[in-house]
Write an enzyme that holds these catalytic residues in place. Sequence first.
Site, PDB file in Angstrom:
ATOM      1  N   VAL A  34      60.790  73.749  38.096  1.00  0.00           N
ATOM      2  CA  VAL A  34      59.347  73.600  37.920  1.00  0.00           C
ATOM      3  C   VAL A  34      58.862  72.321  38.594  1.00  0.00           C
ATOM      4  CG1 VAL A  34      57.513  73.342  36.205  1.00  0.00           C
ATOM      5  CG2 VAL A  34      59.413  74.905  35.775  1.00  0.00           C
TER       6      VAL A  34
ATOM      7  N   THR B 254      63.450  71.938  28.368  1.00  0.00           N
ATOM      8  CA  THR B 254      63.417  71.977  26.897  1.00  0.00           C
ATOM      9  C   THR B 254      64.431  73.044  26.461  1.00  0.00           C
ATOM     10  OG1 THR B 254      61.527  73.497  27.072  1.00  0.00           O
ATOM     11  CG2 THR B 254      61.025  71.195  26.637  1.00  0.00           C
TER      12      THR B 254
ATOM     13  N   LEU C 177      55.688  80.401  37.197  1.00  0.00           N
ATOM     14  CA  LEU C 177      56.397  80.748  38.428  1.00  0.00           C
ATOM     15  C   LEU C 177      57.697  81.494  38.135  1.00  0.00           C
ATOM     16  CD1 LEU C 177      58.945  78.509  38.852  1.00  0.00           C
ATOM     17  CD2 LEU C 177      56.970  77.036  39.282  1.00  0.00           C
ATOM     18  N   ARG C 178      57.969  82.444  39.004  1.00  0.00           N
ATOM     19  CA  ARG C 178      59.221  83.199  38.899  1.00  0.00           C
ATOM     20  C   ARG C 178      60.180  82.667  39.937  1.00  0.00           C
ATOM     21  NH1 ARG C 178      56.581  88.606  40.499  1.00  0.00           N
ATOM     22  NH2 ARG C 178      55.494  87.017  41.685  1.00  0.00           N
ATOM     23  N   GLU C 179      61.418  82.504  39.552  1.00  0.00           N
ATOM     24  CA  GLU C 179      62.415  82.083  40.530  1.00  0.00           C
ATOM     25  C   GLU C 179      62.498  83.143  41.626  1.00  0.00           C
ATOM     26  OE1 GLU C 179      66.119  80.947  38.723  1.00  0.00           O
ATOM     27  OE2 GLU C 179      65.054  79.766  37.219  1.00  0.00           O
TER      28      GLU C 179
ATOM     29  N   LYS D  49      51.583  80.459  27.230  1.00  0.00           N
ATOM     30  CA  LYS D  49      52.887  80.511  27.901  1.00  0.00           C
ATOM     31  C   LYS D  49      53.905  81.307  27.064  1.00  0.00           C
ATOM     32  CE  LYS D  49      56.438  79.368  30.376  1.00  0.00           C
ATOM     33  NZ  LYS D  49      56.672  79.502  31.780  1.00  0.00           N
TER      34      LYS D  49
ATOM     35  N   LEU E 161      58.697  97.037  33.640  1.00  0.00           N
ATOM     36  CA  LEU E 161      59.072  98.275  32.931  1.00  0.00           C
ATOM     37  C   LEU E 161      60.324  98.867  33.562  1.00  0.00           C
ATOM     38  CD1 LEU E 161      55.898 100.345  31.992  1.00  0.00           C
ATOM     39  CD2 LEU E 161      57.462  99.112  30.494  1.00  0.00           C
ATOM     40  N   TYR E 162      61.166  97.998  34.139  1.00  0.00           N
ATOM     41  CA  TYR E 162      62.394  98.512  34.761  1.00  0.00           C
ATOM     42  C   TYR E 162      63.581  98.269  33.841  1.00  0.00           C
ATOM     43  CZ  TYR E 162      59.291  98.940  38.637  1.00  0.00           C
ATOM     44  OH  TYR E 162      58.213  99.305  39.406  1.00  0.00           O
TER      45      TYR E 162
ATOM     46  N   CYS F  85      64.311  81.236  31.278  1.00  0.00           N
ATOM     47  CA  CYS F  85      63.076  81.203  30.478  1.00  0.00           C
ATOM     48  C   CYS F  85      62.995  82.275  29.397  1.00  0.00           C
ATOM     49  CB  CYS F  85      61.860  81.321  31.382  1.00  0.00           C
ATOM     50  SG  CYS F  85      61.561  79.832  32.305  1.00  0.00           S
TER      51      CYS F  85
HETATM   52  C1  UDX Z   1      60.080  84.182  34.016  1.00  0.00           C
HETATM   53  C2  UDX Z   1      58.565  84.493  33.979  1.00  0.00           C
HETATM   54  O1  UDX Z   1      58.288  85.671  34.744  1.00  0.00           O
HETATM   55  C3  UDX Z   1      57.757  83.337  34.510  1.00  0.00           C
HETATM   56  O2  UDX Z   1      56.377  83.599  34.418  1.00  0.00           O
HETATM   57  C4  UDX Z   1      58.109  82.121  33.673  1.00  0.00           C
HETATM   58  O3  UDX Z   1      57.395  81.010  34.090  1.00  0.00           O
HETATM   59  C5  UDX Z   1      59.604  81.840  33.738  1.00  0.00           C
HETATM   60  O4  UDX Z   1      60.309  82.995  33.295  1.00  0.00           O
HETATM   61  P1  UDX Z   1      62.016  84.178  35.842  1.00  0.00           P
HETATM   62  O5  UDX Z   1      62.918  83.664  34.769  1.00  0.00           O
HETATM   63  O6  UDX Z   1      62.083  83.565  37.197  1.00  0.00           O
HETATM   64  O7  UDX Z   1      60.483  84.051  35.376  1.00  0.00           O
HETATM   65  O8  UDX Z   1      62.348  85.726  36.007  1.00  0.00           O
HETATM   66  P2  UDX Z   1      61.574  87.121  35.872  1.00  0.00           P
HETATM   67  O9  UDX Z   1      61.251  87.648  37.205  1.00  0.00           O
HETATM   68  O10 UDX Z   1      60.476  87.028  34.906  1.00  0.00           O
HETATM   69  O11 UDX Z   1      62.747  88.017  35.252  1.00  0.00           O
HETATM   70  C6  UDX Z   1      63.304  87.708  33.981  1.00  0.00           C
HETATM   71  C7  UDX Z   1      64.410  88.656  33.633  1.00  0.00           C
HETATM   72  O12 UDX Z   1      63.919  89.941  33.280  1.00  0.00           O
HETATM   73  C8  UDX Z   1      65.434  88.892  34.750  1.00  0.00           C
HETATM   74  O13 UDX Z   1      66.733  88.872  34.187  1.00  0.00           O
HETATM   75  C9  UDX Z   1      65.099  90.279  35.261  1.00  0.00           C
HETATM   76  O14 UDX Z   1      66.218  90.946  35.816  1.00  0.00           O
HETATM   77  C10 UDX Z   1      64.632  90.938  33.988  1.00  0.00           C
HETATM   78  N1  UDX Z   1      63.726  92.082  34.225  1.00  0.00           N
HETATM   79  C11 UDX Z   1      62.491  91.856  34.759  1.00  0.00           C
HETATM   80  C12 UDX Z   1      64.120  93.375  33.892  1.00  0.00           C
HETATM   81  O15 UDX Z   1      65.236  93.591  33.406  1.00  0.00           O
HETATM   82  N2  UDX Z   1      63.236  94.391  34.095  1.00  0.00           N
HETATM   83  C13 UDX Z   1      62.004  94.210  34.616  1.00  0.00           C
HETATM   84  O16 UDX Z   1      61.271  95.185  34.752  1.00  0.00           O
HETATM   85  C14 UDX Z   1      61.617  92.898  34.971  1.00  0.00           C
END
Ligand code: UDX
Length: 434
Positions: A11, A86, A151-153, A202, A248-249, A258
Amino acid sequence: MTITVIGAGYVGLVTAAVFAELGNKVYCVDVIKDKIDELKRGEVPFFEPMLSDYIKKNLKEKRLFFTTSYSESVPKSKTVFICVGTPPKTNGEADLSFLFSALRQTAKNLSGYTLITIKSTIPIGYEDDLEETVRKYAKEKFEFAASPEFLREGTAIADTLHPDRIVIGSSSKKAQKMLLELHAPISGERIITDMRSAQLIKYASNALLATKVSFANSIAILCEKMNANVTKVLAGVGADRRIGHPFLYPGVGYGGSCLPKDVLAFIAQSTRFDYDFELLRAVDSINNDQIERFINKIREALEAKEGKRINLDGFSLAILGLAFKPNTDDMRDAPSIKIINRLIDLGAKITAHDPRAMVNAKKILPHVTYATDISKAIQGKDALVIVTEWPQFAQLDLKQVKKLLKKPIIIDGRNLFNAQKIKEAGFKYVGIGQ
Ligand code: UDX
């Protein structure tokens, strides 16, 4: 505007790089000297698309500075962004020790009115503690605001430059004006609110994303029992604009730095406020169960039966994908860790490949053989297991895969492949919810 960003993690670095790119003078502070030395040379400690380019460019153009010194940075800054971690404690609550330490150091170095903007995800109810901590050391006027990141990684720079919304949580007009000015070049809806509501936005957002994933995984279980196709079912559900397709996957469960920790922290703080968040407890429990369900799929696909006990002694498996999701090298709370440890416990031999995360994985999963390319990972194995949906895995030459594998079995934890095509190519194929 001159600003300081405390914390050179995902971040902090993305925030610092983007604000520097937008023309601000940005100091990024971290207590780890080696990390700061690397960053001064333009070396980013993790993989995030575009981040390294932004950092190098802004270092060169002298808008971005890395330092371990609060006294070099905080006195010059109009606002200080707190972006420290955190992490979860054993009871699920967030550990705020880095946050309070950063606040003490910030407070000692204030010069003139300074806005302290919290980007770290912190539980509701600590606002007075934050205020008191700074007041104890500060000789200058200060105010607080919360401006959570979403933000998403893997897409962090784009998400920060083009977010859906910018949340500004502060009752102070001066603070609101300063943050609105700083964010002026960035698109997205502005949501101005009090600090608590901003923090809650958040937690509630991440909780709902996690809920969607666990819901999708539950529907996948039902589809298997009812002999329906989850991909079609959720495509139909997501087509409703009130619901939407994202998150929804179904798969092996959500992971990362996160979602798992924020869900647990939200449950813990709800309990503190005398509310049993049953829904989220179920979301967490469904997510945990996904791992064992996936292990059972692997055992069934391999027909690994030995009397009443089913184990995987003597089986060798190729695992493709280790990072918690594609386009990152991040292994924090990656489902692959639990899956691989469980498979090893059951006696399987694991060879794994990931385009980016193998260096980090080696530190966490030492009993795995790491293959530099996909063919080496697959060769001579009893089955191929997909854990992370890197797009290049979907491009695999199936004829070649079939030749390399000992048995033509694919267990796909992310529904990366088209089941029909894979079956037509002569594979035994097990996906999620189909
Ligand atoms: C997330 C939030 O999207 C972001 O807004 C926040 O600030 C930090 O946490 P991130 O951890 O980068 O971001 O990943 P994200 O793309 O949200 O995916 C989280 C997890 O959910 C992954 O393990 C992903 O594989 C899983 N996922 C996501 C699913 O299994 N199915 C989905 O449809 C979407």
